[in-house]
Design an enzyme around this catalytic site. Sequence first.
Site, PDB file in Angstrom:
ATOM      1  N   PRO A  13       0.854  -1.191   0.000  1.00  9.41           N
ATOM      2  CA  PRO A  13       0.000   0.000   0.000  1.00  9.41           C
ATOM      3  C   PRO A  13       0.885   1.234   0.000  1.00  9.41           C
ATOM      4  O   PRO A  13       1.753   1.393   0.857  1.00  9.41           O
ATOM      5  CB  PRO A  13      -0.792  -0.128   1.310  1.00  9.41           C
ATOM      6  CG  PRO A  13       0.054  -0.984   2.195  1.00  9.41           C
ATOM      7  CD  PRO A  13       0.811  -1.910   1.284  1.00  9.41           C
ATOM      8  N   CYS A  96       3.026   3.084   9.181  1.00 11.20           N
ATOM      9  CA  CYS A  96       3.215   4.379   8.520  1.00 11.20           C
ATOM     10  C   CYS A  96       3.717   5.411   9.523  1.00 11.20           C
ATOM     11  O   CYS A  96       3.123   5.576  10.593  1.00 11.20           O
ATOM     12  CB  CYS A  96       1.904   4.837   7.897  1.00 11.20           C
ATOM     13  SG  CYS A  96       2.049   6.411   7.020  1.00 11.20           S
ATOM     14  N   LYS A 135       0.303  -4.976   9.328  1.00  8.62           N
ATOM     15  CA  LYS A 135       1.582  -4.556   8.750  1.00  8.62           C
ATOM     16  C   LYS A 135       2.270  -3.648   9.758  1.00  8.62           C
ATOM     17  O   LYS A 135       1.674  -2.670  10.219  1.00  8.62           O
ATOM     18  CB  LYS A 135       1.389  -3.833   7.419  1.00  8.62           C
ATOM     19  CG  LYS A 135       2.693  -3.507   6.696  1.00  8.62           C
ATOM     20  CD  LYS A 135       2.415  -2.970   5.282  1.00  8.62           C
ATOM     21  CE  LYS A 135       3.716  -2.816   4.492  1.00  8.62           C
ATOM     22  NZ  LYS A 135       4.521  -1.666   4.947  1.00  8.62           N
ATOM     23  N   HIS A 167       7.741  -4.506   7.791  1.00  6.44           N
ATOM     24  CA  HIS A 167       8.668  -3.606   7.111  1.00  6.44           C
ATOM     25  C   HIS A 167       9.954  -3.627   7.937  1.00  6.44           C
ATOM     26  O   HIS A 167       9.964  -3.204   9.094  1.00  6.44           O
ATOM     27  CB  HIS A 167       8.079  -2.205   7.039  1.00  6.44           C
ATOM     28  CG  HIS A 167       8.919  -1.244   6.247  1.00  6.44           C
ATOM     29  ND1 HIS A 167       8.379  -0.188   5.560  1.00  6.44           N
ATOM     30  CD2 HIS A 167      10.246  -1.174   6.021  1.00  6.44           C
ATOM     31  CE1 HIS A 167       9.343   0.492   4.955  1.00  6.44           C
ATOM     32  NE2 HIS A 167      10.486  -0.095   5.233  1.00  6.44           N
ATOM     33  N   ASN A 207       8.827  -6.754   3.962  1.00  3.34           N
ATOM     34  CA  ASN A 207       8.748  -5.566   3.114  1.00  3.34           C
ATOM     35  C   ASN A 207       9.962  -4.692   3.438  1.00  3.34           C
ATOM     36  O   ASN A 207      10.492  -4.741   4.539  1.00  3.34           O
ATOM     37  CB  ASN A 207       7.433  -4.823   3.422  1.00  3.34           C
ATOM     38  CG  ASN A 207       7.316  -3.473   2.754  1.00  3.34           C
ATOM     39  OD1 ASN A 207       6.989  -2.480   3.401  1.00  3.34           O
ATOM     40  ND2 ASN A 207       7.565  -3.408   1.467  1.00  3.34           N
ATOM     41  N   GLY A 208      10.406  -3.918   2.452  1.00  2.00           N
ATOM     42  CA  GLY A 208      11.474  -2.968   2.707  1.00  2.00           C
ATOM     43  C   GLY A 208      12.750  -3.260   1.954  1.00  2.00           C
ATOM     44  O   GLY A 208      13.402  -4.280   2.208  1.00  2.00           O
ATOM     45  N   GLY A 209      13.093  -2.392   0.998  1.00  2.00           N
ATOM     46  CA  GLY A 209      14.366  -2.495   0.305  1.00  2.00           C
ATOM     47  C   GLY A 209      14.476  -3.617  -0.694  1.00  2.00           C
ATOM     48  O   GLY A 209      15.583  -3.957  -1.119  1.00  2.00           O
ATOM     49  N   GLY A 230       7.581  -2.620  -2.833  1.00  2.00           N
ATOM     50  CA  GLY A 230       7.044  -1.276  -2.711  1.00  2.00           C
ATOM     51  C   GLY A 230       7.393  -0.421  -3.907  1.00  2.00           C
ATOM     52  O   GLY A 230       6.905  -0.629  -5.014  1.00  2.00           O
ATOM     53  N   ARG A 231       8.311   0.535  -3.697  1.00  2.00           N
ATOM     54  CA  ARG A 231       8.610   1.521  -4.739  1.00  2.00           C
ATOM     55  C   ARG A 231       9.137   0.900  -6.024  1.00  2.00           C
ATOM     56  O   ARG A 231       8.895   1.413  -7.117  1.00  2.00           O
ATOM     57  CB  ARG A 231       9.609   2.533  -4.185  1.00  2.00           C
ATOM     58  CG  ARG A 231       8.975   3.514  -3.195  1.00  2.00           C
ATOM     59  CD  ARG A 231      10.030   4.311  -2.458  1.00  2.00           C
ATOM     60  NE  ARG A 231      10.755   3.482  -1.513  1.00  2.00           N
ATOM     61  CZ  ARG A 231      11.922   3.799  -0.964  1.00  2.00           C
ATOM     62  NH1 ARG A 231      12.512   4.935  -1.318  1.00  2.00           N
ATOM     63  NH2 ARG A 231      12.494   2.989  -0.088  1.00  2.00           N
TER      64      ARG A 231
END
Length: 327
Positions: A13, A96, A135, A167, A207-209, A230-231
Amino acid sequence: MTEYQPYRLSVAPMMDWTDRHCRVFHRQMTRRAMLYTEMVTAPAIVHGPKPRLLDFSPQEHPVALQLGGSDPVELASAVRIAAPWGYDEINLNCGCPSDRVQSGCFGAVLMERPTLVADCVRAMQGETDTPVTVKCRIGVDNQDPEAVLPAFIETMAGAGVRHIIVHARKAWLQGLSPKENREIPPLDHDLVVRMKRLFSELTICINGGITSLAQAKALLDHGLDGVMLGRAAYHDPANTLIGADALWGDDFAPDSLAVVDTMRPYIAAHLARGGRLHQITRHMLGLFQGRPGARGWRRVLSVEATRDGAGLEVIDRALAELQARAA
């Protein structure tokens, strides 16, 4: 063939990015991955325009609704209201780090209030048979992740949560911006791998990197149940999502040009309803990332799709620019 588990790969998300148009676009590249909505606050669903917040296209399935909030009663109401939409998962945001989220006492600040989170998820589960997931971060501020994360996960498990996405960075609620919180705190993938070993009965996703399918597969091979992109999935969707279904033993892997073709009917229908082209094409800018002509593709869409009356002919011009530079 690997048993189908929608959490095996997912797209995170991301506020202002993973709206319904983005998710339809991503679905053209993977039939299997779980797609997450932008975070929607429980108060917005309870008091706001429900169809605008909750509507999605049936082709998006499997799709998860991420909620933000910290009031068990309000979150339960939001889950009950959302039930007719038929989401495949309901996720509670405990990760977040934005100021807006902190002021509302939800997001990463909830890492400091695991008992409250447990009350929230119990209330949410009471309104649905759909899986309720969480999350989170590995910790916030001066917390010790080695102590805080297992305690948080244990509390979630005690509340009946069976699926947690971690994350693998701390969130610094003081001193770092949300953007910096996605980049500066060091990653600790090994800690999340250890959490899977410690809580083998739970579904633990990371999640993350994570920037490639090869990296995602390596983490799955370390025993994790799922990987959330993610990105990278947003900025370089073809290289991260096309071919991803091989993680399920599925050979679905359209090329980028085919993805553009499959988007045309959806875009045409959106325009016919009075929508604007750039509302969809802004998510497609990275489709040809790293390929000759990608800059021309991005330039035409960025400049022309925002103009009044822009239609499918803009996509044709962007493709012509791509192919001319690639020739």
